[in-house]
Design an enzyme around this catalytic site. Structure first.
Site, mmCIF file in Angstrom:
data_model
loop_
_atom_site.group_PDB
_atom_site.id
_atom_site.type_symbol
_atom_site.label_atom_id
_atom_site.label_comp_id
_atom_site.label_asym_id
_atom_site.label_seq_id
_atom_site.Cartn_x
_atom_site.Cartn_y
_atom_site.Cartn_z
ATOM 1 N N ASP A 1 8.554 -7.047 20.212
ATOM 2 C CA ASP A 1 7.795 -7.672 21.290
ATOM 3 C C ASP A 1 7.950 -6.871 22.572
ATOM 4 O O ASP A 1 8.819 -6.000 22.680
ATOM 5 C CB ASP A 1 8.251 -9.118 21.493
ATOM 6 C CG ASP A 1 9.739 -9.201 21.807
ATOM 7 O OD1 ASP A 1 10.140 -8.750 22.887
ATOM 8 O OD2 ASP A 1 10.509 -9.705 20.955
ATOM 9 N N GLU B 1 10.768 18.627 -4.020
ATOM 10 C CA GLU B 1 10.700 17.545 -3.030
ATOM 11 C C GLU B 1 11.308 17.997 -1.697
ATOM 12 O O GLU B 1 10.800 17.655 -0.626
ATOM 13 C CB GLU B 1 11.406 16.299 -3.563
ATOM 14 C CG GLU B 1 10.587 15.597 -4.641
ATOM 15 C CD GLU B 1 11.358 14.490 -5.345
ATOM 16 O OE1 GLU B 1 10.731 13.501 -5.751
ATOM 17 O OE2 GLU B 1 12.602 14.624 -5.509
#
Ligand code: GLA
Length: 751
Positions: free
Chosen positions: A535, A615
């Protein structure tokens, strides 16, 4: 632009680049809300509200015979209490007789350059010296309760901040049982409500529905803004899209329990009231004492949901976030949580760090488990000293080794909580919220500290300052892993118990204020079991917040989509994690995980030691791509190109600056015999030429031969902005599990 007052008509006009906001002091002295919407300039709109007698809507006393002037019908700027307006109210104020009543009449006002500040709560700031402040003072004659309505007008940005200050100007105590931040009356029009609901590990799911003639509530009573309902709502035209339509946003700058109600009344008028949740709330005001409500950020965009979001993105970065990190590039990090959970020692962490450093990662974050007695989540919270069984010699030897790799070091803490099994709880059991005579409800086997007690905030200030002073810690992940129950402060008298939950938030803000001022170079990341406190209140202290404990790239698409309505990419904590994913068990291509995490602060949270050489090569390339695209990702304008609730096949989004654009798409549902994926880009210059300098297809199972047959847009091609925006582009055929496309465009020149 700016704030105008017409003293003859008692009319206030707040004008921003694209919007106008009108209020008027009527002949009785009430402050009426006349209009908020597309810019109309000045001029009195009171004829929009002619007297009209509505059955069962009471009249003001002086109008009892002529009738038709009702507090229940006229649009109000902030309501009174118990005086004839049956719609949603802003406050409940009770006097020493037990009478609840308030009827506010205009007293005075001030207009001044700059932005007002709140005393104990986070609020928007005005470092760019753009804002103007209006304070309208009203008073209830009977109780002496004074109401200051605060308006901060950020004209260029189309944002108006609001808050209210209530002061007991009478001679007897008053009790506030509700004190909202604002009322917004939209007397005409029919609206859709958009809000962001969810749960732990599935935050901010966007939901849109037409308002009906009822009261709709978006709220949290959890002592946190919550995973469940973000303190942000949008009202928009029923036909509003990303690109068109009138939209209003209301976002609270608050991290505790909140409540936004929207009512469509008997006349079809819409009222929104937003602020602190009133359940269990009661604030005692002695004569002379004041109470400030949290601030709300209002934004009105006449040009669609995308424009509304982009206004909030800018505002949060420039006017809510603070400090050196808000615009700085955040380090690419590796976090050990999903790699080791509680089970690590110095060597394990150093192994992860060495591998990470070799791939280009810039910071190691040591997550939960480094302190006190903490081998699982049943003990240790509160004891913020190192666990030497895991880290012999303490943190410094570890930090030195991490720094020697050229990496920064960051650490996890959860200061607002205490485990029953901790030295802190044994020393101060009264510092935790518990109800007298009852066993508390436990969340993650931990209790919530009573942050409203000054000695708790002082203790944490000392302990955490010490931690940061004695160690070279450059980042802090500040977690909060349960919601508040058993709210009862051992330090407050009975009549003030209704203050405990809000005092908790004030204590948290005080602590954060102290630490962020004392340690301005530390990067703080907020967290609450992922995004349980995502928030604007938290963003005033933390420029980034861990968006969700759900690191599954596909689930993250809707979580980040919902988050993007109010919050900028720079605020979104996002990591690449292992597959099968620890929350969902799903497998996704490594590159797709990176494409999704790149629309955030970007980092890794897995055991890099388990990756194959191929990877590892990809990770290196991903980090290089993130750094290359950093400017367009973080500083670009953000465009949502799809609505996952309507388009199940893919999620697409784009960022764009003056010189480049980055298009991202993840295929979420492959289809047989699929129609081609076609997208219209946004935010480009119509007349400029754009070259597709890189097009990466990740994880697709379609062979190169098929590509050449089915290729759409391709590397090296040059298009005009208008072609890409209006004719759009067709993407190469994708198939398989969750492939993605990332398309980078460079602006070549104007036509
Ligand atoms: C919360 C956080 C996670 C992790 C754990 C540690 O759930 O959201 O990222 O830090 O706590 O206990």
């Amino acid at each position: 632009m700016g704030i105008h007052f017409d003293s003859g008509a008692g009319l206030f006009t707040l004008e921003t680049a694209h919007t106008s906001y009108h209020m008027q002091v009527d002949e009785r002295g009430h402050l009426l809300h006349l209009y908020y919407g597309r810019r109309i300039g000045q001029g009195c709109l009171s004829t929009l509200y002619p007297p009209a007698d509505h059955g069962f809507s009471p009249d003001y006393y002086p109008n009892r015979r002529d009738r038709g002037v009702s507090p229940d019908v006229l649009p109000q700027e902030y309501t009174g209490c118990n005086v004839g307006d049956f719609r949603l109210g802003c406050l409940v104020a009770r006097d020493e007789h037990g009478a609840a009543g308030a009827d506010f009449l205009y007293v005075s006002h001030t207009i001044r350059p700059g932005k007002y500040a709140l005393n104990d709560l986070p609020a928007a700031h005005d470092e760019e010296e753009e804002a103007e402040t209006l304070i309208v003072c009203l008073k209830d004659a009977v109780t002496g309760l004074e109401l200051e309505l605060l308006y901060g007008v950020f004209a260029r940005q189309d944002v108006i901040t609001r808050a209210a200050r209530l002061r007991n100007g009478g001679s007897a105590p008053l009790r506030l049982e509700k004190a909202a931040s604002l009322c917004l009356d939209l007397p005409f029009g029919q609206w859709d409500l958009i809000h962001f609901h969810g749960r732990h590990a599935m935050e901010r799911q966007m939901q849109r529905a037409p308002l009906t003639n009822a009261i709709h509530t978006v709220s949290s009573t959890r002592g946190a803004s919550s995973h469940h309902h973000n303190p942000f709502v949008i009202l928009c035209d029923r036909s509003a899209t990303e690109d068109a339509g009138l939209c209003y946003g209301v976002m609270l700058v608050y991290s505790g329990s909140h409540r936004t109600d929207i009512e469509v009344d008997q006349n079809g008028s819409t009222r929104l009231v937003s602020g602190l949740h009133d359940q269990g709330f009661c604030w005692y005001l002695q004569p002379g004492e004041s109470f400030e409500t949290p601030e709300a950020l209002l934004c009105c965009a006449p040009d669609g949901l995308g424009a509304l979001s982009r206004r909030y993105h800018r505002f949060i970065r420039h006017n809510i976030c603070r400090g050196v990190w808000r615009f700085a590039r955040r380090p690419v990090l590796i976090n050990n949580w999903e790699a080791t959970y509680f089970h690590f020692d110095t060597e394990t962490i150093c192994r992860i760090a060495e591998k990470a450093a070799s791939l280009g990662v810039e910071m190691l974050v040591l997550d939960d488990g480094w302190f006190g007695k903490r081998d699982d989540d049943n003990s240790g919270l509160g004891d913020w000293y190192v666990n030497e069984n895991k880290l012999p010699g303490g943190l410094n030897p570890l930090i030195e080794r991490i720094n020697a790799l050229g990496m920064k070091f960051g650490i996890w803490i959860e200061p607002e909580m205490v485990s029953e099994d901790s030295d802190l709880y044994r020393a101060h059991p009264d510092w935790a919220f518990t109800l007298p005579g009852r066993a508390p409800a436990m969340g993650r086997d931990q209790l919530v500290l009573d942050m409203g007690r000054p000695e708790v905030v002082d203790h944490l200030t000392d302990v955490l300052s010490d931690l940061l002073r004695r160690h070279h810690i450059e980042y802090v992940k500040w977690d909060m892993n349960r919601n508040m129950s058993d709210v009862y402060s051992r330090a407050l008298p009975p009549e003030r118990q209704g203050e405990a939950a809000h005092r908790y938030m004030l204590g948290v803000y005080r602590l954060l204020n102290r630490l962020t001022i004392a340690f301005p170079h530390v990067l703080f990341e907020g967290c609450a079991g992922g995004g349980g406190r995502f928030d604007a209140g938290m963003l005033a202290y933390f420029p980034q917040i861990w968006c969700s404990d759900n690191t599954d790239a596909i689930e993250r698409l809707t979580i980040q989509h919902g988050t993007s309505f109010g919050y900028p990419v720079s605020a979104v904590g996002a990591h690449v994690s292992a597959c099968p994913n620890h929350q969902t068990g799903r497998n996704t291509p490594l590159w797709t995980r990176a494409v999704v995490a790149m629309s955030g602060t970007f980092g890794y949270e897995l055991d890099l030691g388990r990756l194959t050489d191929e990877e590892c090569r990809q990770v290196k390339e991903q980090i290089a791509a993130f750094k290359r695209y950093y400017d367009v990702i973080q500083n670009g304008q953000y465009y949502r190109l799809s609505d996952p609730s309507r388009e199940p096949r893919y999620v697409a989004w784009q960022t764009v600056t003056d010189s480049e654009a980055l298009l991202n798409l993840v295929l979420t549902r492959p289809e047989g015999n699929a129609r081609p994926l076609h997208l219209c880009l946004r935010g480009l210059e119509e007349d400029a030429l754009y070259c597709v300098d890189t097009m990466r297809l990740y994880g697709t199972t379609v062979t190169p031969e098929v590509h050449s047959v089915q290729a759409g847009i391709s590397e090296g091609a040059v298009y005009s902005g208008s072609t890409l925006m209006y004719a759009g582009c067709t993407l190469p055929q994708l198939s398989g599990d969750y492939p993605s496309v990332q398309l980078h465009l460079t602006r070549v020149t104007n036509h």
